[in-house]
Design a protein around this motif. Structure first.
Motif, short mmCIF file in Angstrom:
data_model
loop_
_atom_site.label_atom_id
_atom_site.label_comp_id
_atom_site.label_asym_id
_atom_site.label_seq_id
_atom_site.Cartn_x
_atom_site.Cartn_y
_atom_site.Cartn_z
N GLY A 90 -1.62 -40.10 41.31
CA GLY A 90 -0.34 -39.54 41.18
C GLY A 90 0.45 -39.74 42.31
O GLY A 90 1.13 -39.14 43.15
N THR A 131 3.10 -42.35 42.12
CA THR A 131 4.48 -42.79 41.68
C THR A 131 5.47 -41.95 42.12
O THR A 131 6.65 -42.26 41.97
N SER A 132 5.31 -40.59 42.55
CA SER A 132 6.53 -39.78 42.88
C SER A 132 6.08 -38.68 43.87
O SER A 132 4.71 -38.37 43.98
N ILE A 173 4.47 -35.70 46.05
CA ILE A 173 3.82 -35.65 47.40
C ILE A 173 2.84 -36.91 47.48
O ILE A 173 2.47 -37.55 48.29
N ARG A 227 0.51 -43.26 35.83
CA ARG A 227 0.59 -43.94 34.36
C ARG A 227 1.59 -44.92 34.52
O ARG A 227 1.69 -45.91 33.94
N ASN A 228 2.83 -44.77 35.18
CA ASN A 228 3.93 -45.56 34.92
C ASN A 228 4.00 -46.84 35.83
O ASN A 228 3.80 -46.87 37.11
N LEU A 238 -4.67 -40.02 33.31
CA LEU A 238 -5.94 -39.17 33.80
C LEU A 238 -6.57 -38.14 33.13
O LEU A 238 -7.31 -37.13 33.72
N GLU A 239 -5.54 -37.76 32.18
CA GLU A 239 -6.09 -36.62 31.12
C GLU A 239 -7.26 -37.12 30.22
O GLU A 239 -7.54 -36.30 29.51
N ASN A 264 -4.63 -36.23 43.75
CA ASN A 264 -3.13 -35.43 43.77
C ASN A 264 -2.59 -35.25 42.52
O ASN A 264 -1.85 -34.29 42.25
N TYR A 322 -2.02 -22.90 34.58
CA TYR A 322 -1.90 -23.76 35.86
C TYR A 322 -2.57 -23.20 37.17
O TYR A 322 -3.31 -23.98 37.71
N LYS A 326 -5.82 -24.44 39.34
CA LYS A 326 -5.66 -24.90 40.78
C LYS A 326 -6.77 -23.95 41.51
O LYS A 326 -7.20 -24.12 42.61
N GLY A 371 3.17 -24.75 48.18
CA GLY A 371 3.81 -23.86 47.49
C GLY A 371 4.97 -24.71 47.02
O GLY A 371 4.79 -26.06 46.99
N THR A 376 7.65 -27.19 46.28
CA THR A 376 8.14 -28.50 46.97
C THR A 376 9.10 -29.33 46.35
O THR A 376 8.88 -29.58 44.89
N THR A 389 10.05 -31.97 44.64
CA THR A 389 9.36 -33.24 43.92
C THR A 389 10.14 -33.09 42.53
O THR A 389 10.87 -32.28 42.16
N LYS A 405 10.18 -31.47 35.70
CA LYS A 405 9.30 -31.88 34.55
C LYS A 405 8.69 -30.63 33.80
O LYS A 405 8.57 -30.57 32.61
#
Ligand SMILES: NC(=O)c1ccc[n+]([C@@H]2O[C@H](COP(=O)([O-])OP(=O)(O)OC[C@H]3O[C@@H](n4cnc5c(N)ncnc54)[C@H](OP(=O)(O)O)[C@@H]3O)[C@@H](O)[C@H]2O)c1
Length: 266
Positions: free
Chosen positions: A11, A13-14, A16, A36-37, A63-64, A89, A154, A158, A185, A187, A189, A194
Protein backbone atom coordinates in the motif's frame (compact mmCIF):
# COMPACT_ATOMS: atom_id res chain seq x y z
CA UNK A 1 30.67 -4.74 2.94
CA UNK A 2 27.17 -5.58 4.21
CA UNK A 3 24.40 -4.76 1.75
CA UNK A 4 21.47 -2.56 2.81
CA UNK A 5 18.56 -3.99 4.71
CA UNK A 6 15.37 -4.55 2.72
CA UNK A 7 11.90 -3.34 3.68
CA UNK A 8 8.78 -4.60 1.90
CA UNK A 9 5.93 -2.08 2.12
CA UNK A 10 2.37 -2.80 0.97
CA UNK A 11 0.00 0.00 0.00
CA UNK A 12 2.88 2.32 -0.86
CA UNK A 13 1.22 4.34 -3.65
CA UNK A 14 -0.41 6.87 -1.34
CA UNK A 15 -0.87 8.08 2.22
CA UNK A 16 0.86 6.41 5.13
CA UNK A 17 2.49 3.68 2.99
CA UNK A 18 4.00 6.20 0.60
CA UNK A 19 5.35 8.16 3.56
CA UNK A 20 6.82 4.95 5.00
CA UNK A 21 8.52 4.25 1.67
CA UNK A 22 10.25 7.64 1.73
CA UNK A 23 11.13 7.21 5.42
CA UNK A 24 12.74 3.78 4.91
CA UNK A 25 14.62 5.04 1.83
CA UNK A 26 15.92 8.00 3.88
CA UNK A 27 17.08 5.54 6.53
CA UNK A 28 19.12 3.63 3.92
CA UNK A 29 16.85 0.66 3.23
CA UNK A 30 16.35 -0.96 -0.15
CA UNK A 31 12.68 -1.32 -0.90
CA UNK A 32 10.13 -3.73 -2.28
CA UNK A 33 7.07 -1.69 -3.19
CA UNK A 34 3.68 -3.41 -3.39
CA UNK A 35 0.31 -1.98 -4.47
CA UNK A 36 -2.07 -2.15 -7.48
CA UNK A 37 -1.66 1.12 -9.36
CA UNK A 38 1.22 0.52 -11.78
CA UNK A 39 1.58 4.18 -12.84
CA UNK A 40 1.85 5.35 -9.24
CA UNK A 41 4.25 2.49 -8.40
CA UNK A 42 6.51 3.53 -11.29
CA UNK A 43 6.33 7.20 -10.30
CA UNK A 44 7.28 6.38 -6.69
CA UNK A 45 10.04 3.99 -7.75
CA UNK A 46 11.50 6.62 -10.12
CA UNK A 47 11.38 9.29 -7.40
CA UNK A 48 13.08 7.03 -4.83
CA UNK A 49 15.73 5.90 -7.34
CA UNK A 50 16.60 9.48 -8.27
CA UNK A 51 16.47 10.89 -4.74
CA UNK A 52 18.01 8.09 -2.68
CA UNK A 53 20.01 6.14 -5.29
CA UNK A 54 18.20 2.88 -4.60
CA UNK A 55 16.57 0.52 -7.09
CA UNK A 56 13.23 -0.52 -5.60
CA UNK A 57 11.66 -3.79 -6.70
CA UNK A 58 8.06 -3.15 -7.73
CA UNK A 59 5.31 -5.74 -7.40
CA UNK A 60 1.87 -4.78 -8.74
CA UNK A 61 -0.76 -6.98 -7.15
CA UNK A 62 -4.29 -6.88 -5.78
CA UNK A 63 -3.78 -8.05 -2.21
CA UNK A 64 -7.43 -9.02 -1.68
CA UNK A 65 -6.81 -12.04 -3.92
CA UNK A 66 -6.28 -15.40 -2.17
CA UNK A 67 -3.06 -16.09 -4.11
CA UNK A 68 -1.51 -12.64 -3.41
CA UNK A 69 0.80 -13.52 -0.50
CA UNK A 70 2.12 -16.67 -2.24
CA UNK A 71 2.71 -14.69 -5.43
CA UNK A 72 4.74 -12.01 -3.62
CA UNK A 73 6.72 -14.60 -1.65
CA UNK A 74 7.61 -16.49 -4.85
CA UNK A 75 8.68 -13.29 -6.65
CA UNK A 76 11.01 -12.46 -3.77
CA UNK A 77 12.44 -15.99 -3.70
CA UNK A 78 13.06 -15.83 -7.46
CA UNK A 79 14.98 -12.58 -6.92
CA UNK A 80 16.92 -14.27 -4.10
CA UNK A 81 16.10 -11.45 -1.69
CA UNK A 82 15.82 -11.54 2.08
CA UNK A 83 13.25 -9.28 3.79
CA UNK A 84 14.40 -7.55 6.98
CA UNK A 85 11.29 -5.41 7.54
CA UNK A 86 7.73 -6.22 6.48
CA UNK A 87 5.19 -3.39 6.61
CA UNK A 88 1.63 -4.66 6.14
CA UNK A 89 0.07 -1.26 5.49
CA UNK A 90 -2.37 -1.69 2.54
CA UNK A 91 -5.96 -1.22 3.57
CA UNK A 92 -9.26 0.46 2.84
CA UNK A 93 -12.69 0.95 4.34
CA UNK A 94 -16.20 0.03 3.23
CA UNK A 95 -18.06 2.67 5.22
CA UNK A 96 -21.78 3.04 5.95
CA UNK A 97 -24.80 1.37 7.52
CA UNK A 98 -24.10 -2.34 7.77
CA UNK A 99 -27.35 -3.24 5.99
CA UNK A 100 -26.35 -1.07 3.02
CA UNK A 101 -22.63 -1.70 2.59
CA UNK A 102 -21.35 -4.02 -0.14
CA UNK A 103 -20.68 -7.60 1.00
CA UNK A 104 -18.23 -8.01 -1.86
CA UNK A 105 -16.14 -5.03 -0.73
CA UNK A 106 -16.35 -6.18 2.88
CA UNK A 107 -15.10 -9.62 1.87
CA UNK A 108 -12.19 -8.03 -0.01
CA UNK A 109 -11.43 -5.89 3.03
CA UNK A 110 -11.61 -8.87 5.39
CA UNK A 111 -9.35 -10.80 3.05
CA UNK A 112 -6.81 -7.99 2.73
CA UNK A 113 -6.72 -7.02 6.40
CA UNK A 114 -6.88 -10.52 7.90
CA UNK A 115 -5.98 -13.40 5.53
CA UNK A 116 -3.34 -11.55 3.54
CA UNK A 117 -1.62 -10.07 6.60
CA UNK A 118 -1.65 -13.47 8.35
CA UNK A 119 -0.34 -15.27 5.25
CA UNK A 120 2.47 -12.74 4.83
CA UNK A 121 3.62 -13.31 8.41
CA UNK A 122 3.39 -17.10 7.96
CA UNK A 123 5.54 -16.93 4.81
CA UNK A 124 8.18 -14.39 5.88
CA UNK A 125 8.66 -15.23 9.57
CA UNK A 126 10.64 -18.50 9.06
CA UNK A 127 13.55 -16.79 7.27
CA UNK A 128 13.51 -13.92 9.77
CA UNK A 129 13.76 -16.49 12.57
CA UNK A 130 16.61 -18.31 10.77
CA UNK A 131 18.45 -14.98 10.60
CA UNK A 132 17.57 -14.19 14.23
CA UNK A 133 16.43 -10.75 13.17
CA UNK A 134 13.41 -9.17 11.53
CA UNK A 135 10.71 -6.61 12.16
CA UNK A 136 7.07 -6.66 11.16
CA UNK A 137 4.86 -3.58 11.30
CA UNK A 138 1.13 -4.18 10.90
CA UNK A 139 -1.23 -1.23 10.55
CA UNK A 140 -4.23 -1.32 12.84
CA UNK A 141 -6.40 1.63 13.81
CA UNK A 142 -8.00 3.20 16.86
CA UNK A 143 -10.81 0.90 15.66
CA UNK A 144 -8.57 -1.99 16.79
CA UNK A 145 -9.64 -0.99 20.31
CA UNK A 146 -13.08 0.60 19.76
CA UNK A 147 -16.08 -1.00 18.02
CA UNK A 148 -17.40 1.53 15.52
CA UNK A 149 -20.89 2.10 14.10
CA UNK A 150 -20.86 2.51 10.28
CA UNK A 151 -17.34 1.16 10.41
CA UNK A 152 -18.21 -2.11 12.11
CA UNK A 153 -16.55 -4.62 9.76
CA UNK A 154 -13.50 -2.39 9.22
CA UNK A 155 -12.94 -1.95 12.97
CA UNK A 156 -13.39 -5.70 13.53
CA UNK A 157 -10.69 -6.49 10.94
CA UNK A 158 -8.36 -3.98 12.62
CA UNK A 159 -9.11 -5.60 15.99
CA UNK A 160 -8.03 -8.91 14.47
CA UNK A 161 -4.76 -7.35 13.28
CA UNK A 162 -3.92 -6.08 16.77
CA UNK A 163 -4.87 -9.35 18.44
CA UNK A 164 -3.07 -11.70 16.06
CA UNK A 165 0.03 -9.47 16.05
CA UNK A 166 0.23 -9.43 19.84
CA UNK A 167 -0.34 -13.19 20.06
CA UNK A 168 2.30 -14.14 17.48
CA UNK A 169 4.60 -11.43 18.86
CA UNK A 170 4.49 -13.09 22.28
CA UNK A 171 5.55 -16.41 20.69
CA UNK A 172 8.60 -14.63 19.23
CA UNK A 173 10.04 -13.34 22.51
CA UNK A 174 13.82 -13.71 22.61
CA UNK A 175 14.14 -14.60 18.90
CA UNK A 176 15.31 -11.21 17.62
CA UNK A 177 12.11 -10.89 15.58
CA UNK A 178 9.39 -8.46 16.64
CA UNK A 179 5.86 -7.55 15.57
CA UNK A 180 4.54 -4.03 16.14
CA UNK A 181 1.01 -2.76 15.48
CA UNK A 182 0.62 0.91 14.63
CA UNK A 183 -2.88 2.21 15.39
CA UNK A 184 -3.57 5.55 13.70
CA UNK A 185 -6.71 7.63 14.12
CA UNK A 186 -7.97 9.92 11.37
CA UNK A 187 -5.05 10.75 9.08
CA UNK A 188 -4.92 13.09 6.10
CA UNK A 189 -4.62 10.59 3.23
CA UNK A 190 -6.88 9.38 0.39
CA UNK A 191 -8.46 6.86 2.79
CA UNK A 192 -11.47 8.97 3.94
CA UNK A 193 -12.40 10.22 0.46
CA UNK A 194 -12.18 6.70 -1.02
CA UNK A 195 -14.54 5.48 1.74
CA UNK A 196 -16.86 8.51 1.42
CA UNK A 197 -16.33 9.49 5.06
CA UNK A 198 -14.47 12.78 4.68
CA UNK A 199 -17.52 14.73 5.95
CA UNK A 200 -17.72 12.87 9.25
CA UNK A 201 -16.77 14.68 12.44
CA UNK A 202 -14.01 12.08 12.90
CA UNK A 203 -12.23 13.45 9.83
CA UNK A 204 -12.78 17.07 10.79
CA UNK A 205 -11.24 16.86 14.27
CA UNK A 206 -7.63 16.16 15.22
CA UNK A 207 -6.59 14.77 11.84
CA UNK A 208 -2.89 13.84 11.79
CA UNK A 209 -0.46 14.05 8.88
CA UNK A 210 0.82 10.79 7.38
CA UNK A 211 4.37 12.02 8.08
CA UNK A 212 3.69 12.24 11.82
CA UNK A 213 1.92 8.86 11.85
CA UNK A 214 4.71 7.12 9.91
CA UNK A 215 7.32 8.67 12.17
CA UNK A 216 5.55 7.33 15.28
CA UNK A 217 5.23 3.90 13.64
CA UNK A 218 8.87 3.82 12.56
CA UNK A 219 10.12 4.68 16.06
CA UNK A 220 7.86 2.07 17.69
CA UNK A 221 9.02 -0.54 15.17
CA UNK A 222 12.69 0.22 15.83
CA UNK A 223 12.10 -0.10 19.59
CA UNK A 224 10.27 -3.42 19.07
CA UNK A 225 7.12 -2.13 20.79
CA UNK A 226 4.08 -4.40 20.66
CA UNK A 227 1.63 -1.64 19.78
CA UNK A 228 1.43 2.10 19.52
CA UNK A 229 -1.57 4.41 19.18
CA UNK A 230 -0.57 7.42 17.06
CA UNK A 231 -0.82 10.78 18.82
CA UNK A 232 -2.05 12.09 22.17
CA UNK A 233 -5.66 12.71 21.06
CA UNK A 234 -6.01 9.14 19.76
CA UNK A 235 -4.41 7.74 22.92
CA UNK A 236 -7.00 9.66 24.98
CA UNK A 237 -9.79 8.44 22.70
CA UNK A 238 -8.76 4.82 23.18
CA UNK A 239 -8.22 5.23 26.94
CA UNK A 240 -11.61 6.90 27.38
CA UNK A 241 -13.33 4.04 25.54
CA UNK A 242 -12.11 1.71 28.32
CA UNK A 243 -13.19 4.05 31.12
CA UNK A 244 -16.52 5.50 29.93
CA UNK A 245 -19.79 3.52 30.04
CA UNK A 246 -20.25 1.62 26.76
CA UNK A 247 -23.59 3.36 26.03
CA UNK A 248 -21.79 6.70 26.11
CA UNK A 249 -18.96 5.38 23.90
CA UNK A 250 -21.56 4.15 21.36
CA UNK A 251 -23.36 7.50 21.48
CA UNK A 252 -20.15 9.48 20.91
CA UNK A 253 -19.03 7.10 18.13
CA UNK A 254 -22.35 7.62 16.33
CA UNK A 255 -21.88 11.37 16.55
CA UNK A 256 -18.32 11.10 15.22
CA UNK A 257 -19.23 8.73 12.38
CA UNK A 258 -22.95 8.67 11.81
CA UNK A 259 -24.59 11.98 11.02
CA UNK A 260 -24.65 11.79 7.26
CA UNK A 261 -26.58 8.51 7.38
CA UNK A 262 -29.73 10.36 8.54
CA UNK A 263 -30.09 8.06 11.51
CA UNK A 264 -31.09 9.58 14.81
CA UNK A 265 -27.96 9.67 16.87
CA UNK A 266 -29.74 9.39 20.20
N1 LIG B 1 -6.16 7.46 6.92
C1 LIG B 1 -6.72 7.13 8.06
O1 LIG B 1 -7.48 7.92 8.66
C2 LIG B 1 -6.43 5.79 8.70
C3 LIG B 1 -6.79 5.61 10.03
C4 LIG B 1 -6.52 4.40 10.65
C5 LIG B 1 -5.89 3.39 9.93
N2 LIG B 1 -5.56 3.59 8.64
C6 LIG B 1 -4.90 2.49 7.92
O2 LIG B 1 -3.68 2.93 7.36
C7 LIG B 1 -3.36 2.13 6.22
C8 LIG B 1 -2.98 3.02 5.07
O3 LIG B 1 -4.10 3.80 4.69
P1 LIG B 1 -3.97 5.29 4.13
O4 LIG B 1 -4.67 6.16 5.06
O5 LIG B 1 -2.60 5.59 3.77
O6 LIG B 1 -4.92 5.13 2.84
P2 LIG B 1 -4.69 5.44 1.30
O7 LIG B 1 -4.06 6.77 1.11
O8 LIG B 1 -6.01 5.17 0.66
O9 LIG B 1 -3.64 4.31 0.86
C9 LIG B 1 -4.01 2.97 0.82
C10 LIG B 1 -2.94 2.18 0.10
O10 LIG B 1 -3.33 0.79 0.11
C11 LIG B 1 -3.31 0.28 -1.23
N3 LIG B 1 -4.38 -0.68 -1.39
C12 LIG B 1 -5.68 -0.54 -1.07
N4 LIG B 1 -6.36 -1.63 -1.38
C13 LIG B 1 -5.48 -2.51 -1.94
C14 LIG B 1 -5.58 -3.81 -2.48
N5 LIG B 1 -6.73 -4.45 -2.53
N6 LIG B 1 -4.46 -4.39 -2.96
C15 LIG B 1 -3.28 -3.75 -2.94
N7 LIG B 1 -3.10 -2.50 -2.42
C16 LIG B 1 -4.20 -1.90 -1.94
C17 LIG B 1 -3.49 1.52 -2.14
O11 LIG B 1 -2.79 1.36 -3.36
P3 LIG B 1 -3.42 0.95 -4.79
O12 LIG B 1 -4.73 1.63 -4.92
O13 LIG B 1 -2.35 1.40 -5.75
O14 LIG B 1 -3.51 -0.54 -4.73
C18 LIG B 1 -2.76 2.60 -1.34
O15 LIG B 1 -1.38 2.58 -1.65
C19 LIG B 1 -4.59 1.25 5.95
O16 LIG B 1 -4.37 -0.05 6.47
C20 LIG B 1 -5.70 1.93 6.73
O17 LIG B 1 -6.70 1.04 7.14
C21 LIG B 1 -5.80 4.77 7.99
Amino acid sequence: MKSSKIALITGCTSGIGKTFSVKFAQEGYDLILVARNTDKLKELSDYLSQTYRIKPVVIACGLEKPEAADYIFRRIQELNLQIDVLVNNAGFNEFGSFIKTSSEKEHDMMYLHMFFVTDMMKLFLPSMLDNKQGQILNIGSTGSYISCPYNAVYAATKSYILSVSKGIGAELKGTGVTITTLCPGSTKTEFAAKAGMEDTLLFKLFVMTPERVADIGYKALMKGKKAVVAGMYNKMLVASSFILPSKLVDYLSRIMLGKQHNHTVL
